[in-house]
Design a protein around this motif. Sequence first.
Motif, PDB file in Angstrom:
ATOM      1  N   LYS A  50       0.839  -1.197   0.000  1.00 49.62           N
ATOM      2  CA  LYS A  50       0.000   0.000   0.000  1.00 49.62           C
ATOM      3  C   LYS A  50       0.873   1.246   0.000  1.00 49.62           C
ATOM      4  O   LYS A  50       1.855   1.346   0.762  1.00 49.62           O
ATOM      5  N   ASP A  51       0.539   2.218  -0.856  1.00 47.91           N
ATOM      6  CA  ASP A  51       1.282   3.469  -0.947  1.00 47.91           C
ATOM      7  C   ASP A  51       0.980   4.305   0.295  1.00 47.91           C
ATOM      8  O   ASP A  51      -0.150   4.374   0.776  1.00 47.91           O
ATOM      9  N   VAL A  52       2.022   4.961   0.829  1.00 46.28           N
ATOM     10  CA  VAL A  52       1.839   5.764   2.045  1.00 46.28           C
ATOM     11  C   VAL A  52       0.933   6.967   1.786  1.00 46.28           C
ATOM     12  O   VAL A  52       0.350   7.526   2.720  1.00 46.28           O
ATOM     13  N   HIS A  53       0.831   7.417   0.546  1.00 50.35           N
ATOM     14  CA  HIS A  53      -0.002   8.574   0.220  1.00 50.35           C
ATOM     15  C   HIS A  53      -1.432   8.173  -0.100  1.00 50.35           C
ATOM     16  O   HIS A  53      -2.294   9.040  -0.313  1.00 50.35           O
ATOM     17  N   GLU A  54      -1.690   6.872  -0.160  1.00 57.09           N
ATOM     18  CA  GLU A  54      -3.048   6.415  -0.468  1.00 57.09           C
ATOM     19  C   GLU A  54      -3.930   6.551   0.779  1.00 57.09           C
ATOM     20  O   GLU A  54      -3.493   6.196   1.884  1.00 57.09           O
ATOM     21  N   PRO A  55      -5.151   7.093   0.629  1.00 56.76           N
ATOM     22  CA  PRO A  55      -5.995   7.302   1.817  1.00 56.76           C
ATOM     23  C   PRO A  55      -6.430   5.983   2.448  1.00 56.76           C
ATOM     24  O   PRO A  55      -6.493   4.934   1.786  1.00 56.76           O
ATOM     25  N   LEU A  56      -6.695   6.053   3.753  1.00 58.53           N
ATOM     26  CA  LEU A  56      -7.147   4.883   4.501  1.00 58.53           C
ATOM     27  C   LEU A  56      -8.679   4.816   4.494  1.00 58.53           C
ATOM     28  O   LEU A  56      -9.363   5.840   4.399  1.00 58.53           O
ATOM     29  N   LEU A  57      -9.206   3.602   4.597  1.00 57.52           N
ATOM     30  CA  LEU A  57     -10.651   3.395   4.583  1.00 57.52           C
ATOM     31  C   LEU A  57     -11.173   3.360   6.027  1.00 57.52           C
ATOM     32  O   LEU A  57     -10.670   2.604   6.859  1.00 57.52           O
ATOM     33  N   VAL A  58     -12.195   4.190   6.300  1.00 54.38           N
ATOM     34  CA  VAL A  58     -12.828   4.250   7.624  1.00 54.38           C
ATOM     35  C   VAL A  58     -14.218   3.636   7.504  1.00 54.38           C
ATOM     36  O   VAL A  58     -15.033   4.082   6.680  1.00 54.38           O
ATOM     37  N   THR A  59     -14.505   2.592   8.311  1.00 57.11           N
ATOM     38  CA  THR A  59     -15.816   1.942   8.306  1.00 57.11           C
ATOM     39  C   THR A  59     -16.530   2.228   9.629  1.00 57.11           C
ATOM     40  O   THR A  59     -15.901   2.257  10.701  1.00 57.11           O
ATOM     41  N   VAL A  60     -17.838   2.430   9.558  1.00 52.63           N
ATOM     42  CA  VAL A  60     -18.674   2.659  10.730  1.00 52.63           C
ATOM     43  C   VAL A  60     -19.681   1.516  10.806  1.00 52.63           C
ATOM     44  O   VAL A  60     -20.496   1.352   9.890  1.00 52.63           O
ATOM     45  N   GLU A  61     -19.577   0.720  11.859  1.00 49.91           N
ATOM     46  CA  GLU A  61     -20.429  -0.469  12.023  1.00 49.91           C
ATOM     47  C   GLU A  61     -20.353  -1.393  10.800  1.00 49.91           C
ATOM     48  O   GLU A  61     -21.346  -1.926  10.330  1.00 49.91           O
ATOM     49  N   GLY A  62     -19.109  -1.525  10.259  1.00 50.22           N
ATOM     50  CA  GLY A  62     -18.887  -2.423   9.141  1.00 50.22           C
ATOM     51  C   GLY A  62     -19.215  -1.855   7.775  1.00 50.22           C
ATOM     52  O   GLY A  62     -19.032  -2.535   6.761  1.00 50.22           O
ATOM     53  N   THR A  63     -19.693  -0.607   7.712  1.00 50.67           N
ATOM     54  CA  THR A  63     -20.056   0.015   6.438  1.00 50.67           C
ATOM     55  C   THR A  63     -19.024   1.072   6.072  1.00 50.67           C
ATOM     56  O   THR A  63     -18.741   1.969   6.889  1.00 50.67           O
ATOM     57  N   PRO A  64     -18.394   1.021   4.870  1.00 48.69           N
ATOM     58  CA  PRO A  64     -17.426   2.052   4.472  1.00 48.69           C
ATOM     59  C   PRO A  64     -18.085   3.432   4.407  1.00 48.69           C
ATOM     60  O   PRO A  64     -19.131   3.603   3.769  1.00 48.69           O
ATOM     61  N   LYS A  65     -17.465   4.410   5.088  1.00 44.09           N
ATOM     62  CA  LYS A  65     -18.053   5.745   5.158  1.00 44.09           C
ATOM     63  C   LYS A  65     -17.111   6.864   4.711  1.00 44.09           C
ATOM     64  O   LYS A  65     -17.520   7.769   4.002  1.00 44.09           O
ATOM     65  N   PHE A  66     -15.822   6.813   5.148  1.00 40.04           N
ATOM     66  CA  PHE A  66     -14.924   7.940   4.899  1.00 40.04           C
ATOM     67  C   PHE A  66     -13.567   7.435   4.411  1.00 40.04           C
ATOM     68  O   PHE A  66     -13.251   6.245   4.503  1.00 40.04           O
ATOM     69  N   GLN A  67     -12.789   8.400   3.923  1.00 40.15           N
ATOM     70  CA  GLN A  67     -11.377   8.198   3.616  1.00 40.15           C
ATOM     71  C   GLN A  67     -10.565   9.158   4.472  1.00 40.15           C
ATOM     72  O   GLN A  67     -10.955  10.312   4.665  1.00 40.15           O
ATOM     73  N   ALA A  68      -9.436   8.661   4.992  1.00 42.29           N
ATOM     74  CA  ALA A  68      -8.663   9.451   5.944  1.00 42.29           C
ATOM     75  C   ALA A  68      -7.175   9.268   5.695  1.00 42.29           C
ATOM     76  O   ALA A  68      -6.745   8.363   4.967  1.00 42.29           O
ATOM     77  N   THR A  69      -6.394  10.139   6.326  1.00 39.45           N
ATOM     78  CA  THR A  69      -4.923  10.060   6.268  1.00 39.45           C
ATOM     79  C   THR A  69      -4.413   9.876   7.689  1.00 39.45           C
ATOM     80  O   THR A  69      -4.955  10.454   8.642  1.00 39.45           O
TER      81      THR A  69
END
Length: 345
Positions: free
Chosen positions: A288-307
């Motif tokens: 995984k590239d360090v500049h690629e955003p991380l996936l944030v899931t809420v109760e198992g559902t993908p919601k946001f992208q973060a760094t």
Amino acid sequence: MSEEKLSQEEMDSLLGGMDKQANPATPAAPRRQKVAIYDFKRPERVGKEQMRALQTMHEGFGRNFGASLSALLRTIVEVKLTSVDQLTYSEFVFSLENPTCFNLVNAKPLEGQLILDLNPSILFPIIDRMLGGNTNSPPPARRPLTEIELRLVSRITSLFLREMQNAWENVLALELEVDRVESNPQLVQIIPANEVVVLVSFEVTVGSTRGMINLCIPFNSIERISGKLSSNSWVSYSRRPPTTESMQQIGDQLASAPMEVVVEMARTKITTADLLGLRVGDIVASEKDVHEPLLVTVEGTPKFQATPGQLKGRKAVQVVSNFHAEHLQVQAPAAGPPDAGTEAG
């Protein structure tokens, strides 16, 4: 006074008229009158329309109470309305078992008290189920409830009264509370013996065990609100639109609800041998590239992208955008025979 003789024709005419009256050509059918038996010892003071309203109201109550009781006992419980009758208070009391669970209930703003009777044949299996047993055990000997059993039964009565408040809310806002519990119903006389009461009986089925729950409503308690029971205005068939207050109340309750938030740092593949050999401090490399955003899931559902980052010396992530379906990257499986690797995240 002169005597006049009738001719033969006149005599025949008179005789013919008498025959017609004695034997009419089209005899009239006898009128049938419906005779209703009326017992002066059991006067029907509650009208038929009011009885139908009580029956409809408590049919829905039985379904809701059965669902709530099933959730409490973690087993299937069926509650069915069997009858809604009016009889005298003495007839009701002498039809109960002794001892039994005889609850005197205060129902403000109604006058007097209501009676909730829980039959021991179904009450003891319910208590056994609440303590971790099964509902097929043989019933104990006939005896009054102990203090511990009364505390457990209070959960059943509280559930019954809560669902009853919901069933009556379109008629009257009731405040139901158990005043006291008796074991001998014949020693309790809250109204005169010949006073009319409405008896609402439910059959409760838990597993292979069946028993009765009786709700006794004295007529003098509902006499003032008989007009509300006679009208159909309390029955609501349409779905009411949400109000600002209800939406705000739901929003406040959801705002304090705990939720699980997970940040997926990276994915990679390693062999089973490497997985078993991992120790504290080992580093697992990923593509995984360090500049690629991380996936944030809420109760198992993908919601946001973060760094990733740090905040006050602690590891943290910063939300940069909402998650969209096109951000998913599906990797095709590699060609060739499957290896003994496993996926770690």
